[in-house]
Write a protein that holds these residues in place. Structure first.
Motif, PDB file in Angstrom:
ATOM      1  N   ALA A  16       0.838  -1.203   0.000  1.00 12.47           N
ATOM      2  CA  ALA A  16       0.000   0.000   0.000  1.00 12.47           C
ATOM      3  C   ALA A  16       0.875   1.256   0.000  1.00 12.47           C
ATOM      4  CB  ALA A  16      -0.919  -0.005   1.226  1.00 12.47           C
ATOM      5  N   LEU A  17       1.917   1.226   0.809  1.00  6.31           N
ATOM      6  CA  LEU A  17       2.810   2.382   0.877  1.00  6.31           C
ATOM      7  C   LEU A  17       3.489   2.620  -0.481  1.00  6.31           C
ATOM      8  CD1 LEU A  17       4.239   4.605   2.417  1.00  6.31           C
ATOM      9  CD2 LEU A  17       5.889   2.920   3.244  1.00  6.31           C
ATOM     10  N   LEU A  18       3.971   1.536  -1.089  1.00  4.32           N
ATOM     11  CA  LEU A  18       4.641   1.670  -2.387  1.00  4.32           C
ATOM     12  C   LEU A  18       3.681   2.206  -3.435  1.00  4.32           C
ATOM     13  CD1 LEU A  18       6.805  -1.595  -2.519  1.00  4.32           C
ATOM     14  CD2 LEU A  18       7.595   0.750  -2.203  1.00  4.32           C
ATOM     15  N   GLU A  19       2.440   1.725  -3.371  1.00  3.56           N
ATOM     16  CA  GLU A  19       1.454   2.211  -4.338  1.00  3.56           C
ATOM     17  C   GLU A  19       1.175   3.687  -4.129  1.00  3.56           C
ATOM     18  OE1 GLU A  19      -1.843  -0.430  -3.882  1.00  3.56           O
ATOM     19  OE2 GLU A  19      -1.120  -1.813  -5.425  1.00  3.56           O
ATOM     20  N   LYS A  20       1.232   4.095  -2.881  1.00  4.12           N
ATOM     21  CA  LYS A  20       0.922   5.487  -2.563  1.00  4.12           C
ATOM     22  C   LYS A  20       2.041   6.421  -3.024  1.00  4.12           C
ATOM     23  CE  LYS A  20       0.667   8.108   1.446  1.00  4.12           C
ATOM     24  NZ  LYS A  20       1.009   7.894   2.849  1.00  4.12           N
ATOM     25  N   VAL A  21       3.266   6.083  -2.668  1.00  2.00           N
ATOM     26  CA  VAL A  21       4.365   7.024  -2.947  1.00  2.00           C
ATOM     27  C   VAL A  21       5.019   6.785  -4.307  1.00  2.00           C
ATOM     28  CG1 VAL A  21       4.836   7.248  -0.489  1.00  2.00           C
ATOM     29  CG2 VAL A  21       6.169   5.619  -1.842  1.00  2.00           C
ATOM     30  N   GLY A  22       4.856   5.565  -4.866  1.00  2.00           N
ATOM     31  CA  GLY A  22       5.531   5.275  -6.127  1.00  2.00           C
ATOM     32  C   GLY A  22       4.742   5.781  -7.325  1.00  2.00           C
ATOM     33  N   GLN A  23       5.467   5.927  -8.425  1.00  2.00           N
ATOM     34  CA  GLN A  23       4.818   6.386  -9.637  1.00  2.00           C
ATOM     35  C   GLN A  23       5.205   5.442 -10.771  1.00  2.00           C
ATOM     36  OE1 GLN A  23       5.913  10.370 -10.647  1.00  2.00           O
ATOM     37  NE2 GLN A  23       4.527  10.466 -12.410  1.00  2.00           N
ATOM     38  N   VAL A  24       4.209   5.023 -11.532  1.00  2.88           N
ATOM     39  CA  VAL A  24       4.503   4.101 -12.628  1.00  2.88           C
ATOM     40  C   VAL A  24       5.016   4.899 -13.827  1.00  2.88           C
ATOM     41  CG1 VAL A  24       3.567   2.427 -14.252  1.00  2.88           C
ATOM     42  CG2 VAL A  24       2.779   2.440 -11.883  1.00  2.88           C
ATOM     43  N   VAL A  25       6.150   4.478 -14.333  1.00  6.31           N
ATOM     44  CA  VAL A  25       6.711   5.157 -15.503  1.00  6.31           C
ATOM     45  C   VAL A  25       6.915   4.145 -16.622  1.00  6.31           C
ATOM     46  CG1 VAL A  25       7.826   7.110 -14.387  1.00  6.31           C
ATOM     47  CG2 VAL A  25       8.975   4.906 -14.437  1.00  6.31           C
ATOM     48  N   ASP A  26       6.836   4.629 -17.857  1.00  2.00           N
ATOM     49  CA  ASP A  26       6.978   3.768 -19.034  1.00  2.00           C
ATOM     50  C   ASP A  26       8.227   4.150 -19.810  1.00  2.00           C
ATOM     51  OD1 ASP A  26       3.770   3.774 -18.665  1.00  2.00           O
ATOM     52  OD2 ASP A  26       4.458   1.933 -19.645  1.00  2.00           O
ATOM     53  N   PHE A  27       8.884   3.146 -20.354  1.00  2.00           N
ATOM     54  CA  PHE A  27      10.029   3.395 -21.224  1.00  2.00           C
ATOM     55  C   PHE A  27       9.791   2.638 -22.533  1.00  2.00           C
ATOM     56  CE2 PHE A  27      11.574   3.809 -16.914  1.00  2.00           C
ATOM     57  CZ  PHE A  27      12.317   4.979 -16.966  1.00  2.00           C
ATOM     58  N   GLU A  28      10.008   3.326 -23.629  1.00  2.00           N
ATOM     59  CA  GLU A  28       9.873   2.666 -24.923  1.00  2.00           C
ATOM     60  C   GLU A  28      11.020   1.706 -25.151  1.00  2.00           C
ATOM     61  OE1 GLU A  28       9.607   5.311 -28.263  1.00  2.00           O
ATOM     62  OE2 GLU A  28       8.455   6.735 -27.049  1.00  2.00           O
ATOM     63  N   GLU A  29      10.776   0.749 -26.000  1.00  2.00           N
ATOM     64  CA  GLU A  29      11.838  -0.158 -26.420  1.00  2.00           C
ATOM     65  C   GLU A  29      12.997   0.653 -26.992  1.00  2.00           C
ATOM     66  OE1 GLU A  29      10.485  -3.373 -28.842  1.00  2.00           O
ATOM     67  OE2 GLU A  29      12.443  -3.645 -29.788  1.00  2.00           O
ATOM     68  N   GLY A  30      14.191   0.345 -26.508  1.00  2.00           N
ATOM     69  CA  GLY A  30      15.368   1.040 -27.019  1.00  2.00           C
ATOM     70  C   GLY A  30      15.759   2.284 -26.245  1.00  2.00           C
ATOM     71  N   SER A  31      14.898   2.755 -25.351  1.00  2.00           N
ATOM     72  CA  SER A  31      15.234   3.978 -24.627  1.00  2.00           C
ATOM     73  C   SER A  31      16.122   3.664 -23.419  1.00  2.00           C
ATOM     74  CB  SER A  31      13.957   4.692 -24.177  1.00  2.00           C
ATOM     75  OG  SER A  31      13.252   3.871 -23.264  1.00  2.00           O
ATOM     76  N   MET A  32      16.764   4.682 -22.925  1.00  3.72           N
ATOM     77  CA  MET A  32      17.686   4.495 -21.815  1.00  3.72           C
ATOM     78  C   MET A  32      17.009   4.816 -20.492  1.00  3.72           C
ATOM     79  SD  MET A  32      20.230   3.578 -23.563  1.00  3.72           S
ATOM     80  CE  MET A  32      21.715   3.651 -22.579  1.00  3.72           C
ATOM     81  N   LEU A  33      17.064   3.857 -19.551  1.00  6.14           N
ATOM     82  CA  LEU A  33      16.549   4.139 -18.219  1.00  6.14           C
ATOM     83  C   LEU A  33      17.581   4.912 -17.417  1.00  6.14           C
ATOM     84  CD1 LEU A  33      15.082   1.334 -19.089  1.00  6.14           C
ATOM     85  CD2 LEU A  33      14.561   1.200 -16.671  1.00  6.14           C
ATOM     86  N   MET A  34      18.797   4.801 -17.865  1.00  8.16           N
ATOM     87  CA  MET A  34      19.870   5.327 -17.036  1.00  8.16           C
ATOM     88  C   MET A  34      21.065   5.516 -17.949  1.00  8.16           C
ATOM     89  SD  MET A  34      21.269   3.539 -13.645  1.00  8.16           S
ATOM     90  CE  MET A  34      22.345   2.219 -14.149  1.00  8.16           C
ATOM     91  N   ARG A  35      21.785   6.559 -17.728  1.00  3.43           N
ATOM     92  CA  ARG A  35      22.926   6.857 -18.577  1.00  3.43           C
ATOM     93  C   ARG A  35      24.129   7.104 -17.671  1.00  3.43           C
ATOM     94  NH1 ARG A  35      20.788   8.692 -23.151  1.00  3.43           N
ATOM     95  NH2 ARG A  35      19.169   9.621 -21.874  1.00  3.43           N
TER      96      ARG A  35
END
Lengths: 207, 207
Positions: A16-35
DNA sequence: ATACCCGTGTGACTCTAGTCACAGTATACC
DNA sequence: GGTATACTGTGACTAGAGTCACACGGGTAT
């Protein structure tokens, strides 16, 4: 959200806590989550898709480290987030990826009030550490043909199938080698009936 | 105990707890703090001395990873302890070593009631992870002469001096190479005035 | 159909690093 | 002093793997 299915070890309160404070994000195929050199403000939990992690050399070479799957977390994002430090890793979405971003300001609360969370964080770290050590083994102790076999096994295992679509050049890049070398070694694996080769595709036979 | 001087970031309450539950253990020079396949029942904080960590290959080869100094902790001992798992690392005391053994059954309490402790654990892990990545860089991207230079720099830096006592054979072992190769490369470093070579000893000039 | 691109196959060459054999030299221990 | 035991230096050879040049063949676009 499907958190409970992906993280069965978390109790309802934590979810419940994670659902509350977390945010769902999407990344397209091929994109960088981290550089390389980027800073973190969130811990990333992978909800869906596959992420490929590379180490980046100083002159732009890459070296494949490991995959992240759903139900896993980026170890470094959790720690770098905590410390606000950067890193020389690259994370690329190789499919469409859905992730839960948990802002770092909630780390204290999560760590101190949810035992399963800190178990999860430590276990994430430990398993990635071990995986890194295994990769190190390969490059430190083994020759190219052994590295290649190890690499292929990991790819097959990772998709839980017997067919991967990949070019020789891509393998060469992941192993920091050259296309010709990989082609020749693949031929040898084919001769010994361990794999079958076709254009853009490798099939596991007895690997 | 000198905990406060070694771990200034810990508050008095945490230090008191560590003093209460921890036990000081001694290791002679040359003895093993940890062996491949061994399980942990304690987290180890280094109070004094120097520890050398190796990765162990399947046929007994070794590969030098990093040193641990006083004020640091063995990342794996903290995590493996938590998970009751083993590892393929070897830790050898290269001087007399004094360490504080903190039994794993106190991890929950430490983690949840002492923010500085979990910061410490995470930071230990993060820094070792980064160090491992750097070692991986070396073996993945660089040739033997570059690995050697990197290795020597780390040794000099680690003792904070310009003179290390070591044989060519020991270096070769640490780098999983052979003595002749190291001797030749050292000669080259000597020619380019980066180091001075004498029996059992190397001196840093401009490295 | 033609032209082109991409992925692959192959031979020849080079370089690095590991191995073998052995020589020379310092240190330790009688 | 003298012998044994490390430690180091060096040449010759070998194997692995990276590079270069080029050939081939199957798709795709026009």
């Amino acid at each position: 959200m499907e958190l409970h299915a992906l993280f069965p070890q978390f109790d309802p309160e934590l979810i419940a806590l994670l659902e509350k404070v977390g945010q769902v994000v999407d990344f397209e195929e091929g994109s960088m989550l981290m550089r390389s050199g980027q800073y973190f403000k969130n811990s990333m939990l992978i909800l869906d898709g596959r992420v490929k992690l590379y180490r980046e050399g100083n002159d732009g070479e890459e070296f494949f480290l490991y995959h992240l799957e759903k139900g896993q977390a980026c170890a470094l994002s959790m720690i770098c987030a905590t410390k606000n430090e950067s890193s020389a890793l690259k994370a690329k979405a190789i499919t469409h990826v859905k992730a839960l971003a948990v802002p770092i300001q909630h780390m204290d609360e999560l760590m101190q009030h949810h035992r399963q969370w800190y178990y999860f964080v430590l276990e994430t770290y430990r398993s990635r550490f071990e995986e890194l050590l295994e990769v190190l083994d390969q490059v430190a102790f083994h020759s190219m043909d052994q590295k290649l076999e190890f690499y292929l096994k990991r790819q097959f295992d990772s998709i839980q199938g017997d067919k991967i679509t990949v070019t020789h050049q891509e393998i060469a890049d992941d192993l920091n080698s050259s296309r010709e070398v990989i082609s020749r070694l693949l031929k040898k694996l084919e001769s010994s009936k361990k794999i079958a080769i076709s254009r853009n595709e490798l099939t596991r036979l007895s690997l």
